[in-house]
Design a protein around this motif. Structure first.
Motif, PDB file in Angstrom:
ATOM      1  N   LEU A  42      -0.113   3.758   1.923  1.00 12.05           N
ATOM      2  CA  LEU A  42      -0.319   4.264   3.275  1.00 12.05           C
ATOM      3  C   LEU A  42       0.432   3.363   4.255  1.00 12.05           C
ATOM      4  O   LEU A  42       0.749   2.218   3.943  1.00 12.05           O
ATOM      5  CB  LEU A  42      -1.806   4.273   3.638  1.00 12.05           C
ATOM      6  CG  LEU A  42      -2.730   5.088   2.731  1.00 12.05           C
ATOM      7  CD1 LEU A  42      -4.172   4.998   3.232  1.00 12.05           C
ATOM      8  CD2 LEU A  42      -2.286   6.536   2.646  1.00 12.05           C
ATOM      9  N   ALA A  43       0.677   3.879   5.426  1.00 15.26           N
ATOM     10  CA  ALA A  43       1.261   3.075   6.507  1.00 15.26           C
ATOM     11  C   ALA A  43       0.454   3.369   7.777  1.00 15.26           C
ATOM     12  O   ALA A  43       0.938   4.020   8.696  1.00 15.26           O
ATOM     13  CB  ALA A  43       2.729   3.418   6.702  1.00 15.26           C
ATOM     14  N   CYS A  44      -0.796   2.915   7.760  1.00 18.23           N
ATOM     15  CA  CYS A  44      -1.744   3.308   8.815  1.00 18.23           C
ATOM     16  C   CYS A  44      -1.271   2.806  10.178  1.00 18.23           C
ATOM     17  O   CYS A  44      -0.916   1.635  10.324  1.00 18.23           O
ATOM     18  CB  CYS A  44      -3.125   2.760   8.497  1.00 18.23           C
ATOM     19  SG  CYS A  44      -3.720   3.272   6.864  1.00 18.23           S
ATOM     20  N   PHE A  92      -2.887   2.224  12.765  1.00 18.94           N
ATOM     21  CA  PHE A  92      -3.801   1.279  13.405  1.00 18.94           C
ATOM     22  C   PHE A  92      -3.800  -0.072  12.705  1.00 18.94           C
ATOM     23  O   PHE A  92      -4.461  -1.006  13.141  1.00 18.94           O
ATOM     24  CB  PHE A  92      -5.234   1.841  13.413  1.00 18.94           C
ATOM     25  CG  PHE A  92      -5.699   2.285  12.046  1.00 18.94           C
ATOM     26  CD1 PHE A  92      -6.202   1.385  11.134  1.00 18.94           C
ATOM     27  CD2 PHE A  92      -5.596   3.614  11.673  1.00 18.94           C
ATOM     28  CE1 PHE A  92      -6.610   1.784   9.878  1.00 18.94           C
ATOM     29  CE2 PHE A  92      -5.999   4.037  10.411  1.00 18.94           C
ATOM     30  CZ  PHE A  92      -6.517   3.114   9.513  1.00 18.94           C
ATOM     31  N   CYS A  93      -3.069  -0.189  11.599  1.00 16.42           N
ATOM     32  CA  CYS A  93      -3.118  -1.417  10.796  1.00 16.42           C
ATOM     33  C   CYS A  93      -2.281  -2.516  11.434  1.00 16.42           C
ATOM     34  O   CYS A  93      -1.125  -2.280  11.800  1.00 16.42           O
ATOM     35  CB  CYS A  93      -2.569  -1.117   9.407  1.00 16.42           C
ATOM     36  SG  CYS A  93      -2.559  -2.559   8.329  1.00 16.42           S
ATOM     37  N   LYS A 120      -0.730  -4.785  10.029  1.00 15.04           N
ATOM     38  CA  LYS A 120       0.505  -4.950   9.241  1.00 15.04           C
ATOM     39  C   LYS A 120       1.584  -3.986   9.734  1.00 15.04           C
ATOM     40  O   LYS A 120       2.728  -4.379   9.950  1.00 15.04           O
ATOM     41  CB  LYS A 120       0.208  -4.696   7.762  1.00 15.04           C
ATOM     42  CG  LYS A 120       1.413  -4.868   6.872  1.00 15.04           C
ATOM     43  CD  LYS A 120       1.059  -4.713   5.416  1.00 15.04           C
ATOM     44  CE  LYS A 120       0.829  -3.266   5.050  1.00 15.04           C
ATOM     45  NZ  LYS A 120       0.717  -3.096   3.583  1.00 15.04           N
ATOM     46  N   THR A 121       1.199  -2.722   9.919  1.00 16.94           N
ATOM     47  CA  THR A 121       2.149  -1.729  10.417  1.00 16.94           C
ATOM     48  C   THR A 121       2.642  -2.109  11.808  1.00 16.94           C
ATOM     49  O   THR A 121       3.783  -1.840  12.179  1.00 16.94           O
ATOM     50  CB  THR A 121       1.470  -0.332  10.469  1.00 16.94           C
ATOM     51  OG1 THR A 121       0.835  -0.095   9.213  1.00 16.94           O
ATOM     52  CG2 THR A 121       2.477   0.765  10.730  1.00 16.94           C
ATOM     53  N   GLY A 152      -7.221  -7.105   1.766  1.00 18.53           N
ATOM     54  CA  GLY A 152      -6.168  -7.818   2.484  1.00 18.53           C
ATOM     55  C   GLY A 152      -5.322  -6.799   3.205  1.00 18.53           C
ATOM     56  O   GLY A 152      -5.768  -5.670   3.409  1.00 18.53           O
ATOM     57  N   PHE A 153      -4.099  -7.172   3.558  1.00 17.94           N
ATOM     58  CA  PHE A 153      -3.211  -6.179   4.144  1.00 17.94           C
ATOM     59  C   PHE A 153      -2.418  -5.522   3.029  1.00 17.94           C
ATOM     60  O   PHE A 153      -1.193  -5.518   3.017  1.00 17.94           O
ATOM     61  CB  PHE A 153      -2.301  -6.810   5.181  1.00 17.94           C
ATOM     62  CG  PHE A 153      -3.022  -7.074   6.470  1.00 17.94           C
ATOM     63  CD1 PHE A 153      -3.869  -6.122   7.000  1.00 17.94           C
ATOM     64  CD2 PHE A 153      -2.838  -8.256   7.143  1.00 17.94           C
ATOM     65  CE1 PHE A 153      -4.540  -6.342   8.186  1.00 17.94           C
ATOM     66  CE2 PHE A 153      -3.501  -8.496   8.336  1.00 17.94           C
ATOM     67  CZ  PHE A 153      -4.356  -7.541   8.856  1.00 17.94           C
ATOM     68  N   GLY A 154      -3.160  -5.000   2.063  1.00 21.18           N
ATOM     69  CA  GLY A 154      -2.574  -4.306   0.936  1.00 21.18           C
ATOM     70  C   GLY A 154      -3.700  -3.637   0.177  1.00 21.18           C
ATOM     71  O   GLY A 154      -4.871  -3.961   0.393  1.00 21.18           O
ATOM     72  N   CYS A 181       0.857  -1.194   0.000  1.00 17.97           N
ATOM     73  CA  CYS A 181       0.000   0.000   0.000  1.00 17.97           C
ATOM     74  C   CYS A 181       0.882   1.229   0.000  1.00 17.97           C
ATOM     75  O   CYS A 181       2.067   1.140   0.300  1.00 17.97           O
ATOM     76  CB  CYS A 181      -0.922   0.130   1.193  1.00 17.97           C
ATOM     77  SG  CYS A 181      -0.976  -1.106   2.380  1.00 17.97           S
TER      78      CYS A 181
END
Ligand code: SF4
Length: 200
Positions: A24-26, A28-29, A31-32, A71-73, A22
């Motif tokens: 973005l690098a949220c 709250f995610c 993945k992040t 997904g995480f993307g 992605c």
């Protein structure tokens, strides 16, 4: 190597995990925060699945109330694969939703909504904030102009897609859900309040 999770089922929906990238690098995610897990599913992708692998993972789309790219993307980063898969799903009697950051037009430098019109039933767009400062704080966009581009995408989408919803997560510091909802209303789209850590 363990088989990777290209599709996963939650309730009567099928979710497709076609990329882990992605812009973005949220904050709250998961993945992040270092996790690729949703419910019992590990969405780690050792490699992005091919078109053929995705179609196998969909199987018969009529089994599901809808097939969701999520997904995480950001699925629109693989726009052609997304569109080809969506057309296959529609051709075989399914419904298609994209959960998206709403940045496809910014990334691809053109209006991609006409390409979605024949194969996407609904869009769920992560608005995430009522203003750019809060958006930047929580989403850390890599591309300049992301917040304005997301709002433009939301405003343009209803001309092409029948069901367009903006979302924001309740419980994030500084996010004003009432103002997000008012903004969605102003843009002519529906709004859904999401809860932290609830996928779908
Ligand atoms: S756009 Fe989605 S997948 Fe990407 S960092 Fe944000 S929440 Fe995570």
């Amino acid at each position: 190597m363990a088989e990777q999770t290209v599709s996963y089922r939650i309730g009567d929906r099928l979710y497709l995990n076609i990329t882990d990238r992605c812009t973005l690098a949220c904050r709250f995610c998961p993945k992040t925060l270092g996790s690729h897990r949703v419910h019992d599913f590990d969405l780690t992708l050792a490699q992005r699945p091919s078109q053929a692998e995705i179609l196998v993972a969909v199987d018969d789309p009529r089994q599901f109330s809808e097939v969701v790219f999520c997904g995480f993307g950001e699925p629109t980063l693989r726009l052609q694969v997304l569109l080809d898969t969506a057309r296959h799903i529609k051709h075989n009697g399914g419904r298609v939703r994209i959960n998206t950051d709403g940045l496809a037009n910014l990334v691809h430098k053109r209006n991609v909504l006409p390409e979605m019109a024949d194969c996407i039933d609904s869009l769920s767009v992560s608005m995430n904030a009522q203003d750019e400062a809060v958006y930047r704080r929580h989403c850390a966009p890599a591309l300049p102009g992301s917040y304005a581009a997301m709002l433009d995408f939301l405003a343009a989408a209803p001309a092409y897609i029948g069901d367009v919803t903006a979302t924001a997560i309740d419980g994030l510091d500084g996010v004003d859900i009432a103002r997000c909802e008012a903004l969605a209303d102003h843009l002519g789209v529906a709004f859904r309040r999401r809860e932290l850590d609830v996928v779908g």
